[in-house]
Write a protein that holds these residues in place. Structure first.
Motif, PDB file in Angstrom:
ATOM      1  N   GLU A 169       0.829  -1.204   0.000  1.00 43.07           N
ATOM      2  CA  GLU A 169       0.000   0.000   0.000  1.00 43.07           C
ATOM      3  C   GLU A 169       0.864   1.256   0.000  1.00 43.07           C
ATOM      4  OE1 GLU A 169      -3.700   2.250   2.320  1.00 43.07           O
ATOM      5  OE2 GLU A 169      -2.816   0.449   3.207  1.00 43.07           O
ATOM      6  N   ALA A 170       2.011   1.201   0.659  1.00 45.01           N
ATOM      7  CA  ALA A 170       2.909   2.364   0.633  1.00 45.01           C
ATOM      8  C   ALA A 170       3.310   2.695  -0.803  1.00 45.01           C
ATOM      9  CB  ALA A 170       4.149   2.089   1.489  1.00 45.01           C
ATOM     10  N   TYR A 171       3.609   1.666  -1.610  1.00 40.21           N
ATOM     11  CA  TYR A 171       3.956   1.886  -3.016  1.00 40.21           C
ATOM     12  C   TYR A 171       2.760   2.414  -3.805  1.00 40.21           C
ATOM     13  CZ  TYR A 171       8.659  -0.077  -2.858  1.00 40.21           C
ATOM     14  OH  TYR A 171      10.001  -0.285  -2.597  1.00 40.21           O
ATOM     15  N   LEU A 172       1.571   1.876  -3.548  1.00 43.63           N
ATOM     16  CA  LEU A 172       0.385   2.336  -4.270  1.00 43.63           C
ATOM     17  C   LEU A 172       0.077   3.798  -3.955  1.00 43.63           C
ATOM     18  CD1 LEU A 172      -1.877  -0.816  -3.851  1.00 43.63           C
ATOM     19  CD2 LEU A 172      -0.878   0.025  -5.983  1.00 43.63           C
ATOM     20  N   ILE A 173       0.165   4.167  -2.685  1.00 41.91           N
ATOM     21  CA  ILE A 173      -0.094   5.551  -2.295  1.00 41.91           C
ATOM     22  C   ILE A 173       0.956   6.481  -2.890  1.00 41.91           C
ATOM     23  CG2 ILE A 173      -0.105   7.159  -0.343  1.00 41.91           C
ATOM     24  CD1 ILE A 173      -1.426   4.948   1.314  1.00 41.91           C
ATOM     25  N   ALA A 174       2.224   6.108  -2.749  1.00 43.25           N
ATOM     26  CA  ALA A 174       3.298   6.959  -3.264  1.00 43.25           C
ATOM     27  C   ALA A 174       3.196   7.121  -4.773  1.00 43.25           C
ATOM     28  CB  ALA A 174       4.653   6.370  -2.876  1.00 43.25           C
ATOM     29  N   ALA A 175       2.869   6.034  -5.467  1.00 39.86           N
ATOM     30  CA  ALA A 175       2.766   6.094  -6.929  1.00 39.86           C
ATOM     31  C   ALA A 175       1.629   7.014  -7.355  1.00 39.86           C
ATOM     32  CB  ALA A 175       2.558   4.696  -7.498  1.00 39.86           C
ATOM     33  N   GLU A 176       0.462   6.869  -6.721  1.00 41.37           N
ATOM     34  CA  GLU A 176      -0.685   7.692  -7.113  1.00 41.37           C
ATOM     35  C   GLU A 176      -0.463   9.154  -6.747  1.00 41.37           C
ATOM     36  OE1 GLU A 176      -5.562   7.773  -6.571  1.00 41.37           O
ATOM     37  OE2 GLU A 176      -4.398   6.035  -5.882  1.00 41.37           O
ATOM     38  N   ALA A 177       0.080   9.395  -5.568  1.00 38.03           N
ATOM     39  CA  ALA A 177       0.321  10.773  -5.147  1.00 38.03           C
ATOM     40  C   ALA A 177       1.379  11.439  -6.008  1.00 38.03           C
ATOM     41  CB  ALA A 177       0.744  10.795  -3.679  1.00 38.03           C
ATOM     42  N   ALA A 178       2.361  10.661  -6.455  1.00 41.54           N
ATOM     43  CA  ALA A 178       3.465  11.227  -7.235  1.00 41.54           C
ATOM     44  C   ALA A 178       3.016  11.795  -8.571  1.00 41.54           C
ATOM     45  CB  ALA A 178       4.540  10.170  -7.455  1.00 41.54           C
ATOM     46  N   ILE A 179       1.937  11.258  -9.139  1.00 43.05           N
ATOM     47  CA  ILE A 179       1.483  11.708 -10.453  1.00 43.05           C
ATOM     48  C   ILE A 179       1.311  13.224 -10.471  1.00 43.05           C
ATOM     49  CG2 ILE A 179      -0.378  11.568 -12.156  1.00 43.05           C
ATOM     50  CD1 ILE A 179      -0.884   8.691 -11.168  1.00 43.05           C
ATOM     51  N   ASP A 180       0.689  13.772  -9.432  1.00 41.43           N
ATOM     52  CA  ASP A 180       0.485  15.222  -9.350  1.00 41.43           C
ATOM     53  C   ASP A 180       1.549  15.921  -8.516  1.00 41.43           C
ATOM     54  OD1 ASP A 180      -1.834  15.249 -10.917  1.00 41.43           O
ATOM     55  OD2 ASP A 180      -3.098  14.747  -9.203  1.00 41.43           O
ATOM     56  N   ALA A 181       2.054  15.230  -7.487  1.00 47.10           N
ATOM     57  CA  ALA A 181       2.974  15.895  -6.560  1.00 47.10           C
ATOM     58  C   ALA A 181       4.398  15.959  -7.088  1.00 47.10           C
ATOM     59  CB  ALA A 181       2.968  15.173  -5.213  1.00 47.10           C
TER      60      ALA A 181
END
Length: 517
Positions: free
Chosen positions: A410-422
């Motif tokens: 889940e840490a990878y999923l959150i980081a990946a999704e957040a990174a798209i915009d951040a």
């Protein structure tokens, strides 16, 4: 029941039905150091209740609602739920189907059984919150000299984290989707931080509650970072803090919980930073993706003994009933979900090319297929939490029975999704590919932002089986369609979603007592 004040009256009796006097008074429990440890342990025991994270809010109703599992009703799920709910004979049999059919809105199809289940969830979550508040209150009174240096901070940090975890999930379950019209301003649930049984706590908006959740987690992280053995390297004489920290809300679990909360609110930079701290430090504290050598460790049936991937957990709750509950859930004669609600044969747990969409799992070699799909009779079922043998020599090999609540994937999923915009879509793709490489599955190669978001949603389906997180991923995004696992070569079956379908109404007792919206 939380609300007892209606039309100027208070019912202490009703309050104490939910919050027994023995649980909201100290009764000298906190006169000794051990009393505080027992109180903290009690919070985790309550979280592991079958009506909470021991089953219903993870591998039970929440996985059913998210379409993470294929139920015995198949493509007849909605028909059976909608047409037989009041039948004297079939009504009880289709009762579990009301959750994946999203029949929990007052004024529509909402059975007594559905309301009773939601009431159990609501009551036990707030009961646990109240006990966390009691522990926090008593810690404020306790002399520092009662504890070994650093222990009082750990106790406080974990109690704050428990309170935050439960409030966040109450928001995710009972408040409308954050991105919906009233998602930020709806008032359906209260934030509870007191023990005053005679004072009505009004409902708060989603943003008001999440502000307090984030404050609790920030304080927990601050005081735990330099005191938690997992992050500081400290050791303690106290047994409570020398056992495996992955069965407690440790510092890195708190950081991942922060990331989950930030992502829910669209605070992508904060979500990315918190998740990346977990990813960057995980290996050094013994948290890692399952290895080939670990997968090769099998029982007498040839089933990997670590199929639930305990080495990947940031936080899990222990429950001795897990294997029994899951066996019951996949059985046609099971009592928990019944014949129609049972978690049925899962042909989808494969990379079958003629299914639509053809790649719930995009590569036949994805290790999650061989880990989580049962190969013993009845084969094809979800076996993630099932022990396939009762032989003493096999039982000695199995890890503790524990349900995953926060994990490395889940840490990878959150980081990946957040990174798209951040950060950038390229960074999101890099992180997603790292997860997919660890799973030996298909590797997604496009950095198109919308395509990447949809692939991450698919990866939630693959990665969080048994964790209850897929429904929340759909709801967080307010996705207009929720894909089910009843698939044919020609059709993708899905639910057209709206705020009502995503949002169970609060228990009738709460609503009827005055907590209206």
């Amino acid at each position: 029941m939380i609300l007892l004040l209606a039309a100027g009256t208070v019912s202490c009796t009703k309050w104490l039905d939910v919050y027994p006097r023995s649980e909201i008074t100290s009764n000298k429990v906190f006169d000794t150091e051990d009393g505080f440890y027992s109180a903290l342990a009690g919070l985790y025991i309550k979280m592991a209740d079958d009506n909470l994270y021991g089953f219903d809010l993870t591998c039970g109703y929440l996985d059913m609602m998210g379409g993470a599992v294929f139920t015995g009703a198949g493509n007849m799920l909605t028909y059976q739920a909608n047409n037989f709910y009041a039948d004297p004979m079939y009504g009880p049999m289709v009762a579990p189907l009301q959750f994946p059919a999203f029949n929990y809105t007052r004024g529509q199809i909402r059975t007594e059984n559905t309301d009773a289940t939601l009431e159990q969830i609501w009551t036990k979550m707030y009961n646990t919150i109240t006990n966390a508040n009691l522990l926090l209150e008593e810690l404020d009174k306790a002399e520092d000299g009662m504890f070994e240096t650093g222990v009082k901070e750990l106790l406080r940090g974990e109690a704050l984290a428990v309170r935050a975890y439960l409030h966040l999930d109450l928001v995710r379950l009972f408040q409308p989707p954050y991105l919906s019209e009233n998602g930020r301003t709806a008032r359906r649930i209260p934030y509870m931080d007191t023990l005053d049984a005679l004072t009505f706590t009004p409902s708060s908006t989603t943003d008001e509650i999440l502000d307090k959740v984030d404050a609790d987690l920030a304080e927990a992280a601050r005081i735990m970072k330099e005191n938690d053995p997992i992050s500081s390297g400290k050791s303690y004489y106290t047994t409570m803090f020398t056992t495996d920290r992955r069965y407690k809300l440790n510092y890195y679990a708190v950081k991942l919980l922060q990331a989950r909360s930030f992502l829910y609110r669209g605070l992508n930079k904060q979500a990315y930073d918190a998740a990346m701290e977990v990813i960057e430090q995980a290996q050094g504290v013994g948290i890692h993706f399952i290895t080939d050598a670990e997968r090769a460790k099998v029982d007498s049936n040839g089933t990997p003994v670590d199929r639930s991937c305990p080495m990947e957990n940031l936080f899990a709750v222990l429950t001795d009933e897990l294997d029994e509950n899951m066996r019951d859930a996949v059985s046609p004669s099971g009592t928990r979900l019944g014949y129609f609600g049972r978690i049925a044969s899962n042909n989808w747990l494969s990379a079958t090319p003629n299914m639509t969409p053809e790649a719930f799992f995009s590569a036949a070699g994805d290790i999650r297929i061989s880990l989580w799909k049962r190969t013993v009779y009845p084969s094809g079922m979800v076996g993630k939490y099932i022990r396939e043998s009762s032989k003493a020599e096999d039982v000695a090999l199995y890890p503790k029975q524990a349900v995953t609540l926060l994990k490395l994937g889940e840490a990878y999923l959150i980081a990946a999704e957040a990174a798209i915009d951040a950060v950038s879509p390229a960074e999101g793709l890099r992180l997603l590919q790292q997860l997919q490489t660890a799973r030996q599955g298909g590797i997604y190669n496009s950095s198109d932002p919308e395509g990447l978001r949809q692939e991450i949603l698919l990866e939630y389906r693959r990665e969080t089986l048994g964790d209850g997180q897929l429904f929340y991923a759909y709801k967080r995004r307010n996705e207009p369609r929720l894909t089910t696992l009843y698939q044919t070569p020609d059709y993708t079956y899905y639910f057209t979603m709206d705020a009502n379908k995503y949002t169970p109404d609060i228990p009738d007792k709460e609503f009827n007592a005055g907590r209206t919206y």
